[in-house]
Design a protein around this motif. Structure first.
Motif, PDB file in Angstrom:
ATOM      1  N   TYR A 107       4.323  -1.356   7.429  1.00 63.10           N
ATOM      2  CA  TYR A 107       2.886  -1.370   7.150  1.00 63.10           C
ATOM      3  C   TYR A 107       2.067  -1.407   8.441  1.00 63.10           C
ATOM      4  CZ  TYR A 107       4.438  -2.196   2.423  1.00 63.10           C
ATOM      5  OH  TYR A 107       5.049  -2.082   1.210  1.00 63.10           O
ATOM      6  N   CYS A 108       2.607  -2.018   9.486  1.00 62.52           N
ATOM      7  CA  CYS A 108       1.914  -2.003  10.775  1.00 62.52           C
ATOM      8  C   CYS A 108       2.082  -0.647  11.459  1.00 62.52           C
ATOM      9  CB  CYS A 108       2.460  -3.105  11.679  1.00 62.52           C
ATOM     10  SG  CYS A 108       2.001  -4.757  11.152  1.00 62.52           S
ATOM     11  N   ALA A 109       3.231  -0.023  11.262  1.00 65.45           N
ATOM     12  CA  ALA A 109       3.494   1.263  11.900  1.00 65.45           C
ATOM     13  C   ALA A 109       2.630   2.372  11.290  1.00 65.45           C
ATOM     14  CB  ALA A 109       4.969   1.616  11.767  1.00 65.45           C
ATOM     15  N   ASP A 110       2.465   2.338   9.975  1.00 66.65           N
ATOM     16  CA  ASP A 110       1.653   3.346   9.289  1.00 66.65           C
ATOM     17  C   ASP A 110       0.425   2.654   8.697  1.00 66.65           C
ATOM     18  OD1 ASP A 110       0.642   5.524   8.005  1.00 66.65           O
ATOM     19  OD2 ASP A 110       2.263   5.700   6.535  1.00 66.65           O
ATOM     20  N   LYS A 111      -0.700   2.803   9.361  1.00 61.56           N
ATOM     21  CA  LYS A 111      -1.920   2.107   8.947  1.00 61.56           C
ATOM     22  C   LYS A 111      -2.451   2.585   7.596  1.00 61.56           C
ATOM     23  CE  LYS A 111      -2.267  -0.409  12.620  1.00 61.56           C
ATOM     24  NZ  LYS A 111      -2.055  -1.839  12.594  1.00 61.56           N
ATOM     25  N   ASN A 112      -2.066   3.794   7.177  1.00 59.80           N
ATOM     26  CA  ASN A 112      -2.538   4.313   5.900  1.00 59.80           C
ATOM     27  C   ASN A 112      -1.788   3.713   4.714  1.00 59.80           C
ATOM     28  OD1 ASN A 112      -4.352   5.991   7.213  1.00 59.80           O
ATOM     29  ND2 ASN A 112      -2.825   7.616   7.430  1.00 59.80           N
ATOM     30  N   LEU A 113      -0.638   3.131   4.970  1.00 58.84           N
ATOM     31  CA  LEU A 113       0.183   2.549   3.911  1.00 58.84           C
ATOM     32  C   LEU A 113      -0.343   1.159   3.563  1.00 58.84           C
ATOM     33  CD1 LEU A 113       2.713   3.533   2.450  1.00 58.84           C
ATOM     34  CD2 LEU A 113       4.073   2.331   4.139  1.00 58.84           C
ATOM     35  N   LYS A 114      -0.575   0.923   2.280  1.00 56.81           N
ATOM     36  CA  LYS A 114      -1.087  -0.369   1.821  1.00 56.81           C
ATOM     37  C   LYS A 114      -0.099  -0.996   0.851  1.00 56.81           C
ATOM     38  CE  LYS A 114      -5.058   0.041   3.888  1.00 56.81           C
ATOM     39  NZ  LYS A 114      -5.255  -0.658   5.134  1.00 56.81           N
ATOM     40  N   VAL A 115      -0.064  -2.329   0.823  1.00 59.27           N
ATOM     41  CA  VAL A 115       0.765  -3.049  -0.135  1.00 59.27           C
ATOM     42  C   VAL A 115       0.014  -3.072  -1.458  1.00 59.27           C
ATOM     43  CG1 VAL A 115       1.901  -5.226  -0.651  1.00 59.27           C
ATOM     44  CG2 VAL A 115       1.693  -4.492   1.709  1.00 59.27           C
ATOM     45  N   ASP A 116       0.673  -2.561  -2.497  1.00 61.95           N
ATOM     46  CA  ASP A 116       0.022  -2.489  -3.804  1.00 61.95           C
ATOM     47  C   ASP A 116       1.021  -2.891  -4.872  1.00 61.95           C
ATOM     48  OD1 ASP A 116      -1.754  -2.018  -5.831  1.00 61.95           O
ATOM     49  OD2 ASP A 116      -1.510   0.169  -5.790  1.00 61.95           O
ATOM     50  N   TYR A 117       0.640  -3.811  -5.735  1.00 66.72           N
ATOM     51  CA  TYR A 117       1.558  -4.291  -6.769  1.00 66.72           C
ATOM     52  C   TYR A 117       1.841  -3.229  -7.821  1.00 66.72           C
ATOM     53  CZ  TYR A 117      -2.201  -4.982 -10.180  1.00 66.72           C
ATOM     54  OH  TYR A 117      -3.221  -4.791 -11.055  1.00 66.72           O
ATOM     55  N   LYS A 118       0.980  -2.204  -7.910  1.00 68.70           N
ATOM     56  CA  LYS A 118       1.185  -1.148  -8.903  1.00 68.70           C
ATOM     57  C   LYS A 118       2.176  -0.088  -8.430  1.00 68.70           C
ATOM     58  CE  LYS A 118      -3.241  -1.063  -8.867  1.00 68.70           C
ATOM     59  NZ  LYS A 118      -4.645  -0.687  -8.977  1.00 68.70           N
ATOM     60  N   ASN A 119       2.536  -0.120  -7.167  1.00 68.26           N
ATOM     61  CA  ASN A 119       3.470   0.849  -6.600  1.00 68.26           C
ATOM     62  C   ASN A 119       4.883   0.265  -6.632  1.00 68.26           C
ATOM     63  OD1 ASN A 119       4.638   2.957  -5.302  1.00 68.26           O
ATOM     64  ND2 ASN A 119       3.365   2.846  -3.467  1.00 68.26           N
ATOM     65  N   ALA A 120       5.493   0.262  -7.809  1.00 63.56           N
ATOM     66  CA  ALA A 120       6.809  -0.358  -8.005  1.00 63.56           C
ATOM     67  C   ALA A 120       7.932   0.314  -7.205  1.00 63.56           C
ATOM     68  CB  ALA A 120       7.161  -0.393  -9.488  1.00 63.56           C
ATOM     69  N   PRO A 121       7.975   1.647  -7.107  1.00 62.46           N
ATOM     70  CA  PRO A 121       9.066   2.250  -6.325  1.00 62.46           C
ATOM     71  C   PRO A 121       9.070   1.809  -4.860  1.00 62.46           C
ATOM     72  CG  PRO A 121       8.014   3.916  -7.671  1.00 62.46           C
ATOM     73  CD  PRO A 121       7.197   2.673  -7.804  1.00 62.46           C
TER      74      PRO A 121
ATOM     75  N   VAL B  84       3.632  -8.568   0.564  1.00 66.49           N
ATOM     76  CA  VAL B  84       4.691  -7.961  -0.241  1.00 66.49           C
ATOM     77  C   VAL B  84       5.191  -8.956  -1.283  1.00 66.49           C
ATOM     78  CG1 VAL B  84       7.104  -7.200  -0.141  1.00 66.49           C
ATOM     79  CG2 VAL B  84       5.444  -6.225   1.411  1.00 66.49           C
ATOM     80  N   ALA B  85       5.390 -10.212  -0.884  1.00 69.47           N
ATOM     81  CA  ALA B  85       5.866 -11.226  -1.820  1.00 69.47           C
ATOM     82  C   ALA B  85       4.858 -11.436  -2.950  1.00 69.47           C
ATOM     83  CB  ALA B  85       6.128 -12.538  -1.085  1.00 69.47           C
ATOM     84  N   THR B  86       3.578 -11.495  -2.612  1.00 69.75           N
ATOM     85  CA  THR B  86       2.540 -11.653  -3.634  1.00 69.75           C
ATOM     86  C   THR B  86       2.500 -10.437  -4.556  1.00 69.75           C
ATOM     87  OG1 THR B  86       1.252 -12.944  -2.061  1.00 69.75           O
ATOM     88  CG2 THR B  86       0.088 -12.123  -3.990  1.00 69.75           C
ATOM     89  N   ALA B  87       2.635  -9.244  -3.985  1.00 73.88           N
ATOM     90  CA  ALA B  87       2.611  -8.020  -4.790  1.00 73.88           C
ATOM     91  C   ALA B  87       3.816  -7.960  -5.726  1.00 73.88           C
ATOM     92  CB  ALA B  87       2.584  -6.799  -3.880  1.00 73.88           C
ATOM     93  N   ILE B  88       4.979  -8.387  -5.252  1.00 76.95           N
ATOM     94  CA  ILE B  88       6.177  -8.400  -6.100  1.00 76.95           C
ATOM     95  C   ILE B  88       5.985  -9.371  -7.258  1.00 76.95           C
ATOM     96  CG2 ILE B  88       8.599  -9.102  -6.162  1.00 76.95           C
ATOM     97  CD1 ILE B  88       8.877  -7.887  -3.352  1.00 76.95           C
ATOM     98  N   LYS B  89       5.428 -10.543  -6.973  1.00 78.94           N
ATOM     99  CA  LYS B  89       5.206 -11.536  -8.036  1.00 78.94           C
ATOM    100  C   LYS B  89       4.195 -11.032  -9.060  1.00 78.94           C
ATOM    101  CE  LYS B  89       6.406 -15.259  -4.917  1.00 78.94           C
ATOM    102  NZ  LYS B  89       5.906 -16.339  -4.066  1.00 78.94           N
ATOM    103  N   ARG B  90       3.139 -10.374  -8.597  1.00 80.13           N
ATOM    104  CA  ARG B  90       2.151  -9.803  -9.527  1.00 80.13           C
ATOM    105  C   ARG B  90       2.772  -8.690 -10.364  1.00 80.13           C
ATOM    106  NH1 ARG B  90      -3.037  -9.415  -5.508  1.00 80.13           N
ATOM    107  NH2 ARG B  90      -3.616 -11.608  -5.655  1.00 80.13           N
ATOM    108  N   SER B  91       3.575  -7.864  -9.708  1.00 81.06           N
ATOM    109  CA  SER B  91       4.222  -6.766 -10.398  1.00 81.06           C
ATOM    110  C   SER B  91       5.211  -7.263 -11.451  1.00 81.06           C
ATOM    111  CB  SER B  91       4.929  -5.884  -9.367  1.00 81.06           C
ATOM    112  OG  SER B  91       5.492  -4.768  -9.960  1.00 81.06           O
ATOM    113  N   ARG B  92       5.864  -8.376 -11.171  1.00 83.10           N
ATOM    114  CA  ARG B  92       6.754  -8.981 -12.169  1.00 83.10           C
ATOM    115  C   ARG B  92       5.963  -9.487 -13.366  1.00 83.10           C
ATOM    116  NH1 ARG B  92      10.346 -12.642  -8.046  1.00 83.10           N
ATOM    117  NH2 ARG B  92      11.947 -11.103  -7.546  1.00 83.10           N
ATOM    118  N   ASN B  93       4.800 -10.066 -13.116  1.00 77.32           N
ATOM    119  CA  ASN B  93       3.996 -10.632 -14.200  1.00 77.32           C
ATOM    120  C   ASN B  93       3.440  -9.577 -15.140  1.00 77.32           C
ATOM    121  OD1 ASN B  93       4.315 -13.371 -13.717  1.00 77.32           O
ATOM    122  ND2 ASN B  93       2.664 -13.408 -12.207  1.00 77.32           N
ATOM    123  N   VAL B  94       3.178  -8.379 -14.629  1.00 73.16           N
ATOM    124  CA  VAL B  94       2.689  -7.313 -15.503  1.00 73.16           C
ATOM    125  C   VAL B  94       3.820  -6.377 -15.919  1.00 73.16           C
ATOM    126  CG1 VAL B  94       0.331  -7.391 -14.663  1.00 73.16           C
ATOM    127  CG2 VAL B  94       1.969  -5.869 -13.556  1.00 73.16           C
TER     128      VAL B  94
END
Length: 112
Positions: A49-63, A91-101
């Motif tokens: 995520y630091c290497a590619d500034k356009n990449l964002k952590v998103d809980y909806k992006n499961a792959p 990433v940890a927060t996004a994984i937990k959110r993704s698990r909840n939905v």
């Protein structure tokens, strides 16, 4: 013996260790063989995520988040994934959110 009742280095037994622990300075044959020290890891991992500034952590992006989960469903630690501290928390927060939905499983079913 010294004035405190301990054996000096000269008075230790035939092995030179003198019991538990002991001095490990004379084990020249067990060296790593590498002058830099450490365990000889490969190249340093870089936070994606630091290497590619356009990449964002998103809980909806499961792959994308599946890369940070083991086969058992555990979150991969920082030292393995190579994330920086800030993005590992995200990433940890996004994984937990993704698990909840129900986009990611909490655990994987094991067939015996």
């Amino acid at each position: 013996m010294s004035e405190y009742g301990f054996k000096s280095r000269d008075e230790k037994g035939p092995r030179g260790g003198g019991g538990r622990g002991g001095d490990r300075g004379e084990r020249g044959d067990r060296g790593m063989g590498d002058e830099r020290g450490g365990r000889g890891f490969g190249r340093r991992k870089v936070c994606r995520y630091c290497a590619d500034k356009n990449l964002k952590v998103d809980y909806k992006n499961a792959p994308e988040l599946k890369y940070f989960i083991t086969e058992r469903g555990k979150i991969v630690p920082r030292r393995i994934s190579g994330n920086c501290a800030k993005h590992q928390r995200e990433v940890a927060t996004a994984i937990k959110r993704s698990r909840n939905v129900a986009l990611l499983p909490f655990t994987l079913m094991q067939h015996q």
